[in-house]
Structure formats: structure tokens, C-alpha cells
Design a protein around this motif. Structure first.
Motif, PDB file in Angstrom:
ATOM      1  N   VAL A 352       6.945  -0.564  -9.917  1.00 37.56           N
ATOM      2  CA  VAL A 352       7.098   0.780  -9.369  1.00 37.56           C
ATOM      3  C   VAL A 352       7.136   0.752  -7.847  1.00 37.56           C
ATOM      4  O   VAL A 352       7.756   1.596  -7.219  1.00 37.56           O
ATOM      5  N   LYS A 353       6.493  -0.183  -7.232  1.00 34.26           N
ATOM      6  CA  LYS A 353       6.379  -0.417  -5.788  1.00 34.26           C
ATOM      7  C   LYS A 353       5.108   0.254  -5.245  1.00 34.26           C
ATOM      8  O   LYS A 353       4.751   1.372  -5.609  1.00 34.26           O
ATOM      9  N   SER A 354       4.455  -0.448  -4.340  1.00 30.96           N
ATOM     10  CA  SER A 354       3.176  -0.003  -3.790  1.00 30.96           C
ATOM     11  C   SER A 354       3.287   1.327  -3.064  1.00 30.96           C
ATOM     12  O   SER A 354       2.357   2.130  -3.083  1.00 30.96           O
ATOM     13  N   VAL A 355       4.418   1.571  -2.390  1.00 30.01           N
ATOM     14  CA  VAL A 355       4.540   2.816  -1.626  1.00 30.01           C
ATOM     15  C   VAL A 355       4.550   4.020  -2.551  1.00 30.01           C
ATOM     16  O   VAL A 355       4.009   5.088  -2.214  1.00 30.01           O
ATOM     17  N   ARG A 356       5.122   3.885  -3.745  1.00 24.95           N
ATOM     18  CA  ARG A 356       5.114   4.997  -4.691  1.00 24.95           C
ATOM     19  C   ARG A 356       3.713   5.210  -5.254  1.00 24.95           C
ATOM     20  O   ARG A 356       3.284   6.357  -5.438  1.00 24.95           O
ATOM     21  N   ILE A 357       3.027   4.108  -5.555  1.00 21.36           N
ATOM     22  CA  ILE A 357       1.653   4.219  -6.053  1.00 21.36           C
ATOM     23  C   ILE A 357       0.781   4.881  -4.998  1.00 21.36           C
ATOM     24  O   ILE A 357      -0.031   5.772  -5.297  1.00 21.36           O
ATOM     25  N   LEU A 358       0.939   4.471  -3.742  1.00 22.97           N
ATOM     26  CA  LEU A 358       0.147   5.044  -2.648  1.00 22.97           C
ATOM     27  C   LEU A 358       0.470   6.515  -2.460  1.00 22.97           C
ATOM     28  O   LEU A 358      -0.437   7.339  -2.275  1.00 22.97           O
ATOM     29  N   THR A 359       1.753   6.864  -2.503  1.00 24.60           N
ATOM     30  CA  THR A 359       2.156   8.262  -2.341  1.00 24.60           C
ATOM     31  C   THR A 359       1.607   9.124  -3.466  1.00 24.60           C
ATOM     32  O   THR A 359       1.088  10.233  -3.226  1.00 24.60           O
TER      33      THR A 359
END
Length: 485
Positions: A352-359
Motif C-alpha cells: 500500500v506504501k508507507s505514505v498512505r498508511i501514515l496519511t
């Protein structure tokens, strides 16, 4: 309005690139004195012949390309390369089943690294290099490579760039898209050469070093040996692999800014990079404790194996050393979770990618705060900048689409008679482009050759959906996509 001739012109050019890759492998076959050369001569002839036909039919076509053309080109180019990539496996006879050969080819280009081969150590050098080359070209992106060698694509290059770089942070480094693509490929090449050198110094042969560098920097996972990294029995090599897997999971734009622009503080303050590091270290520490307490590992060995596996799975590289199927089931869930998270957007990793998880995490926490302070304006922020509601909506749509597709993939594998854990882990490892599965029948070291044809075709679809982040692949299946507006 579609431009069929423009699409054919691009497909023809891509086939010439495939012919060039086949020619490199043919050169390796000649260098090592391999007896059979037909499994690369025939693909070269097919690629060049069909490519010339496409270019001939496309003569007189418009040079402009629409956004819909761009998305269609991306989906077709990945499918085309996977189809052409089948030829060496089929002609050589190393993978006689079409579904099995297509799965291997798609796994290579999407950098999944799941293999349907059972005799990798007996393969000729040319076939081994072909597998690694599919990783290396697919890692950065087939269309990205085309933009480097075709700077004259004009305004169409922006459409292709947008269609393939579906992540949130694949920024343009230069007003010209072709220049941006060149810089990103320069970073990619720099990492590949550095990784090859490091592997050679650590004790690999030059051939193994080159092939494993291609797999590592592309976060793919194909190895020249059936036992993967375990074949070398070297903690030094294992540690070196861990370092370069981690670097390959970093946004290439940040690597460019760090090494070329020397903007060290800006890179180290990046929210996604910090989240990526935190997940790797947190998961590794948790896994290390479990291995020390329940599997009697020494602290040093537990930390080394934990860092290796958490980095391998979060970057979706998929290299293996020892069999984690012997570890407590809790570790399987941990590794599948970091697999789902993925590394940084703008890298070669999947998930999913870390930036999406963080967002998503910040959006959820913001919702809690808004319940307490209903009149407050509490925007989601990344790197100190507010994130628009449209981007937040897109993030949740992507995560929802991923979960829905994972659900249907799991149900499909269950219908084929697989146990629930195997069905779920196989679906997850295909969608995240990770490679190793964590099931009772399909373990981390298992070959996918034992799966039936239907399962292999489904796996190929899931791999491509994960590599193109679902929407780019599924968009042409939406009826509105084909309507003239």
C-alpha cells in the motif's frame, strides 16, 4: 478519443526494447558457450518482427496522446512484456505449462519474485540473467525506461508518466518529464552499480552479484539459487543485502535530493521516510524478541534475521535465508502486516506504501480530535503541509480497493480448494508483489509450480493489479473509459 496508431507506435518501440534485452541474454549465452541459442534468437525475431509491423501500421498517426491513451498504454505495455517474456521459458522447455511460464514472466516484470521453477541451480546463465533483467526493467517501470530513450514523445510523456507513477510522491524533478525520468534512472543505475560492487566484495561471484543486484534494487527477489540468499551461508552477504533492500525501499526522489542536491535536513525530516524507518525498526525489534524468547536465538542472530526479514517483506523484495514457517504463527502475521504496509512511494517496492498508511493514520486520529473539538479545523499534515481532502479520499479509496480485491482473491483461491491461511497469504503476497506466502501448503520457500493453472492465472492478474496499484489496471474495464467525451 483514442489514438490507436499512437498506441501501436509505443507498443512497437517497447518490443524493440524487449528485443534488446533478449540480445543481451543471447550474448551471455554465447559467452558461457551454451549449446542452445534458439530460446533467445526466436524471441528476438518475434519482437523485432511484430515491433516493425506495429510501427508500419502506426505510420501517419498523431504524436499527441490523451490521458486515456496513457492509461491504456501502461496496462498494455506490462501485459505485452509479460507475454513476450514467456518465450524463453517455453522454447527452452524449462517451464512447459503456459500458465506457469506466464506466471514466472509476470512475477519478474512486476518484481514479485514468486517463482514457479523447481531447478533454478540447473538453469543456464542466460535464463538466469533473463529472470533478473525482467526484475530490473520492471522495477523502475517499463514506460519510465521508454521515456528515457524516447524524449521526443512531447506532451504525451506527461500522460504516460502520470499513468505509471500512480504513487503519491513520484514528483517531477525537472519541468521536462523525460529529464525527470533520466534522473530517476540515474539514481536507479547508481544503486545497481553500488549494490553489485558491494555483493562482489562481500563474496559473491560477479555473475551472482549482478543478478542479485538487479533483484535487490528492483525489490524483486529472484535469485540464481533455489535456496535464495541462504545458499551463500554468509552473514556478511546477508547484512549487505539488508542494507540495499532498505535503500531500495526509499523514495528515489529523496535519494536524489540526498546525494545530488545535498539537502540532508529536508530528507531526514520527510514524514514518510520516518514512518518507514519506524515500521522497520519496530517490527524488527518485536520479531527479535519473539525469536529470542520462543526459538532460543541468540540476540545477535535474532536481530540480524529480524532486520533481514522485516526489511525483505516491507520492501516486498522477498529474499529468504532460513524458513520462517518454523517460527511462531504470530511472526507470520507480523511479516504479512509489514508486507501490506510496504515501503516508500516513489521506490520500487510494492504494498500500500508507507505514505498512505501514515496519511490514513493521521486522518483517523484527526477524526478523533474533531469529535472532541467539533468546531476546530484540523487538517491532515505531511511534512508540515496540509493534505487536501481529495488526496485523503484517494488514499482511503486505494486502501479500500486493495482490501476488496484481496477479499475476492482469497475467495477465489478458497474455491480452488486451498486452506484459508494459504488462500489469504497467496492473495496478499501477489497483490503486494512480495513473493513469499505464509501458508500450510504454500510456505515461504515453496515453488508455485504445485499450483493449478487457474491459480497461476489469478496470481498473474493480482501481481499486475498490485504493480499498477489497482486503478490503472482496472480503469479500462470501466465502461465510461471507452466513451467519447
Amino acid at each position: 478519443m483514442f489514438n490507436p496508431r499512437t498506441i501501436l507506435r509505443i507498443m512497437g518501440t517497447l518490443l524493440f526494447i524487449a528485443a534488446l534485452m533478449f540480445a543481451v541474454c543471447l550474448g551471455v549465452a554465447l559467452f558461457y558457450g551454451e549449446e542452445r541459442l534458439d530460446y533467445f534468437i526466436i524471441p528476438i525475431a518475434v519482437s523485432v518482427g511484430v515491433g516493425l509491423l506495429c510501427r508500419l501500421v502506426a505510420r501517419g498517426g498523431a504524436s499527441a496522446i490523451s490521458r486515456r491513451d496513457g492509461y491504456l498504454c501502461v496496462s498494455l505495455s506490462w501485459t505485452l512484456f509479460a507475454a513476450v517474456g514467456v518465450l524463453p521459458f517455453i522454447i527452452s522447455g524449462y517451464e512447459p505449462r503456459l500458465a506457469q511460464a506466464f506466471f514466472e514472466s509476470m512475477s519478474g516484470f512486476t518484481t514479485t519474485g514468486a517463482t514457479a521453477l523447481d531447478n533454478i541451480d540447473q538453469l543456464p546463465h542466460s535464463i538466469l540473467l533473463w529472470r533478473s533483467l525482467t526484475h530490473w526493467l520492471g522495477g523502475m517501470g517499463i514506460v519510465f525506461f521508454t521515456l528515457v530513450i524516447l524524449p521526443g514523445m512531447g506532451t504525451g510523456s506527461l500522460k504516460l508518466f502520470s499513468a505509471e507513477s500512480t504513487g503519491l510522491k513520484m514528483e517531477k524533478l525537472h519541468p521536462r518529464v523525460s529529464t525527470t525520468a533520466r534522473w530517476l534512472w540515474a539514481v536507479y543505475l547508481f544503486l545497481t552499480v553500488s549494490c553489485t560492487t558491494a555483493y562482489y566484495v562481500a563474496g559473491m561471484s560477479l555473475f551472482d552479484a549482478v543478478n542479485h543486484a538487479f533483484s535487490t534494487i528492483a525489490t524483486g527477489g529472484f535469485s540464481t539459487h533455489q535456496d535464495s540468499i541462504a545458499w551463500f551461508h554468509s552473514p556478511t552477504i546477508e547484512s549487505t543485502v539488508t542494507v540495499f533492500m532498505f535503500l531500495s525501499g526509499v523514495n528515489f526522489t529523496l535519494i536524489y535530493m540526498f546525494f545530488i542536491k545535498r539537502r540532508f535536513k529536508a530528507v531526514l525530516r520527510d514524514s514518510e521516510l520516518r514512518a518507514y524507518i519506524a515500521i522497520v525498526l519496530g517490527a524488527s525489534a518485536t520479531l527479535a524478541v519473539i525469536l529470542v524468547v520462543w526459538r532460543d536465538f541468540t540476540p545477535v542472530d535474532a536481530l540480524r534475521e529480524s532486520l533481514f526479514y522485516c526489511t525483505s517483506l516491507q520492501t516486498t523484495t522477498g529474499f529468504t535465508t532460513i524458513d520462517p514457517a518454523a517460527w511462531p504463527p504470530a511472526t507470520w502475521l507480523l511479516l504479512m502486516t509489514v508486507c501490506f504496509f510496504g515501503a516508500c512511494s516513489g521506490s520500487t517496492s510494492g504494498g500500500v506504501k508507507s505514505v498512505r498508511i501514515l496519511t490514513a493514520f493521521k486522518a483517523v486520529m484527526g477524526q478523533f480530535r474533531s469529535l472532541i473539538h467539533p468546531n476546530a479545523i484540523l487538517p491532515v499534515r505531511l511534512n508540515g503541509n496540509p493534505v487536501s481532502s481529495h488526496v485523503v479520499h484517494t488514499v482511503f479509496a486505494m486502501i479500500a480497493a486493495f482490501i476488496i480485491l484481496a477479499f475476492f482473491g482469497t475467495v477465489a483461491y478458497l474455491a480452488m480448494g486451498m486452506p484459508l491461511l494459504d488462500a489469504f497469504s497467496c492473495t496478499l503476497t501477489m497483490l503486494t508483489n512480495a513473493g513469499p506466502a505464509f501458508g500450510h501448503e504454500m510456505g515461504p520457500l515453496s515453488s508455485w509450480s504445485q499450483m493449478n493453472d487457474a491459480g497461476l492465472w489469478l496470481g498473474s492478474f493480482l501481481m499486475l493489479a498490485g504493480r499498477l496499484e489497482i486503478f490503472s489496471l482496472l480503469l479500462p474495464f470501466v465502461p465510461a473509459f471507452w466513451k467519447d467525451q
